[in-house]
Design a protein around this motif. Structure first.
Motif, PDB file in Angstrom:
ATOM      1  N   TRP A 314      -6.264   9.045   1.765  1.00 33.60           N
ATOM      2  CA  TRP A 314      -6.799   7.940   2.558  1.00 33.60           C
ATOM      3  C   TRP A 314      -6.949   6.682   1.712  1.00 33.60           C
ATOM      4  N   LYS A 315      -7.466   6.839   0.486  1.00 33.24           N
ATOM      5  CA  LYS A 315      -7.574   5.703  -0.438  1.00 33.24           C
ATOM      6  C   LYS A 315      -6.194   5.177  -0.809  1.00 33.24           C
ATOM      7  N   PHE A 316      -5.249   6.083  -0.981  1.00 29.98           N
ATOM      8  CA  PHE A 316      -3.890   5.695  -1.339  1.00 29.98           C
ATOM      9  C   PHE A 316      -3.236   4.883  -0.223  1.00 29.98           C
ATOM     10  N   ILE A 317      -3.401   5.330   1.025  1.00 29.08           N
ATOM     11  CA  ILE A 317      -2.809   4.610   2.156  1.00 29.08           C
ATOM     12  C   ILE A 317      -3.432   3.225   2.292  1.00 29.08           C
ATOM     13  N   ASN A 318      -4.743   3.127   2.128  1.00 30.61           N
ATOM     14  CA  ASN A 318      -5.399   1.818   2.179  1.00 30.61           C
ATOM     15  C   ASN A 318      -4.903   0.897   1.078  1.00 30.61           C
ATOM     16  N   PHE A 319      -4.672   1.460  -0.106  1.00 33.62           N
ATOM     17  CA  PHE A 319      -4.169   0.673  -1.234  1.00 33.62           C
ATOM     18  C   PHE A 319      -2.768   0.146  -0.943  1.00 33.62           C
ATOM     19  N   GLN A 320      -1.909   1.001  -0.384  1.00 30.51           N
ATOM     20  CA  GLN A 320      -0.550   0.576  -0.076  1.00 30.51           C
ATOM     21  C   GLN A 320      -0.525  -0.454   1.052  1.00 30.51           C
ATOM     22  N   LEU A 321      -1.390  -0.286   2.054  1.00 32.17           N
ATOM     23  CA  LEU A 321      -1.460  -1.278   3.128  1.00 32.17           C
ATOM     24  C   LEU A 321      -1.941  -2.626   2.622  1.00 32.17           C
ATOM     25  N   ARG A 325       0.175  -6.109   2.822  1.00 25.12           N
ATOM     26  CA  ARG A 325      -0.341  -7.343   3.420  1.00 25.12           C
ATOM     27  C   ARG A 325      -0.243  -8.501   2.438  1.00 25.12           C
ATOM     28  N   GLU A 326      -0.641  -8.253   1.171  1.00 24.00           N
ATOM     29  CA  GLU A 326      -0.564  -9.323   0.170  1.00 24.00           C
ATOM     30  C   GLU A 326       0.870  -9.771  -0.044  1.00 24.00           C
ATOM     31  N   HIS A 327       1.797  -8.815  -0.059  1.00 24.56           N
ATOM     32  CA  HIS A 327       3.204  -9.170  -0.256  1.00 24.56           C
ATOM     33  C   HIS A 327       3.735  -9.972   0.935  1.00 24.56           C
TER      34      HIS A 327
END
Length: 371
Positions: A314-321, A325-327
């Motif tokens: 869950w933390k990993f998915i939030n990090f990738q999202l 978004r930043e990209h």
């Protein structure tokens, strides 16, 4: 002669918070030296040995050919808390050495901001620890042949006896993650970062101590080595990113290995605890013998591992999202800037051409023509 400026030495009061934070490595070194000096005297050596050396030694004689050789093994007990405390002090000293002689010098050269400064220090400390723990754990796995013989992860349970390297590895692991608690105070960690760090410190302590106490040390060692390798890649990629923000290839490699690591962790856990121990002959609960092979313990262990892996995903998915978004925001900003620049160039060109084209019809030109 030049006028010498007066040097103002602002030394904090003794035993104040600032004094302890500035000199915590020296204070801890003095405490560790007390235990080492205790080995020199016969009266105190019995107590100092409990803190410094690994306890609960068991000598087993094995027949190799025609010769009998004595092999030392160890089991766990309450005295291990004293040993863990001493190596927690050692971890604090090593933390201060890496911080002062490596990370602080790099920070002065790079001139990081306050946010990057704290993250750089965190990744620098953890990458050094993960690399050391991964190499040490891999050497134990190879020497004990756990990788070539996966059945040994559950065969012969309970694994109450450990070789010296494995027991010392667990002692150092628990000492390191316990040292991370006072380091939150020594490093002046921000209040908003404390809950996040407390969560992963608590998870490490629970899983490592659980594998150590429940005699699942072989499975715990394999999972720790696997996890430390993936985490080492992440923090190294983070350090590279801080030095050059265009280098993000490491995060892509880490993302793939992170998912693979979670799948391997779940597979090995279910295979060892769910199938291997469930079909083992040594069923039942016996605290004295170190046997915890009952259904409730197996379900609790598997539930804890599965919940932890789900939390990490869950933390990993939030990090990738967040990265996506930043990209995407950065790409939209670039697209907006490019048409604006091209439009301004066209306006300048039109302005010059307009002056040239309307210059013939200017009042000055009409007067010249009429004259």
């Amino acid at each position: 002669m030049g006028i010498r400026k007066k040097t103002t030495n602002k030394n904090p009061p003794v035993l104040s918070h600032e004094f302890v934070i500035q000199n915590h490595a020296d204070i801890v070194s003095c405490v560790a030296m007390v235990f080492l000096l205790g080995l020199m005297f016969e009266i105190t050596s019995k107590f100092a040995v409990i803190f410094i050396t690994v306890q609960y030694n068991v000598t087993i004689s094995t027949n190799e050919g025609s010769e009998e050789t004595a092999v030392n093994h160890f089991h766990h007990g309450i005295k291990d808390l004293a040993t863990i405390f001493f190596y927690m002090l050692v971890a604090i000293i090593m933390h201060a050495i890496i911080q002062e002689y490596v990370l602080d010098k790099l920070n002065r050269k790079k001139h990081f901001s306050k946010t990057k400064h704290s993250k750089f220090n965190e990744s620098g400390q953890l990458s050094a620890f993960y690399l050391f723990s991964f190499c040490w754990g891999t050497s134990i796995l190879l020497s004990e042949n756990f990788l070539s013989n996966p059945v040994s992860l559950w065969e012969g349970y309970p694994h109450t006896l450990m070789p010296f390297q494995m027991k010392f590895y667990y002692i150092c692991q628990l000492g390191y993650w316990l040292h991370a608690l006072p380091e939150l105070y020594f490093q002046k960690t921000k209040k908003e970062d404390i809950p996040r760090q407390l969560v992963y410190i608590f998870l490490y302590l629970v899983h490592i101590a659980g594998a150590y106490v429940l005699n699942l040390n072989r499975l715990g060692l394999v999972l720790l080595v696997l996890h430390y390798f993936v985490e080492f890649l992440f923090h190294v990629s983070r350090l590279v990113y801080f030095s050059n923000e265009n280098r993000q290839m490491g995060f892509t490699v880490w993302a793939v290995l992170f998912v693979v690591g979670r799948l391997l962790t779940l597979s090995l856990s279910v295979l060892t605890v769910g199938f291997g121990l469930a079909t083992s002959e040594s069923q039942g609960f016996n605290w004295a013998a170190g046997n915890f092979n009952i259904l409730f313990v197996r379900i609790t262990v598997l539930a804890g591992i599965c919940l932890t892996q789900a939390f990490m995903m869950w933390k990993f998915i939030n990090f990738q999202l967040r990265r996506w978004r930043e990209h995407s925001q950065a790409q939209t900003l670039k697209k907006k800037q490019v048409p604006a620049k091209s439009k301004s160039k066209k306006e300048k060109a039109n302005g010059v051409n307009g002056v040239n084209s309307h210059g013939a019809n200017s009042p000055k030109a009409i007067k010249e023509k009429s004259s």
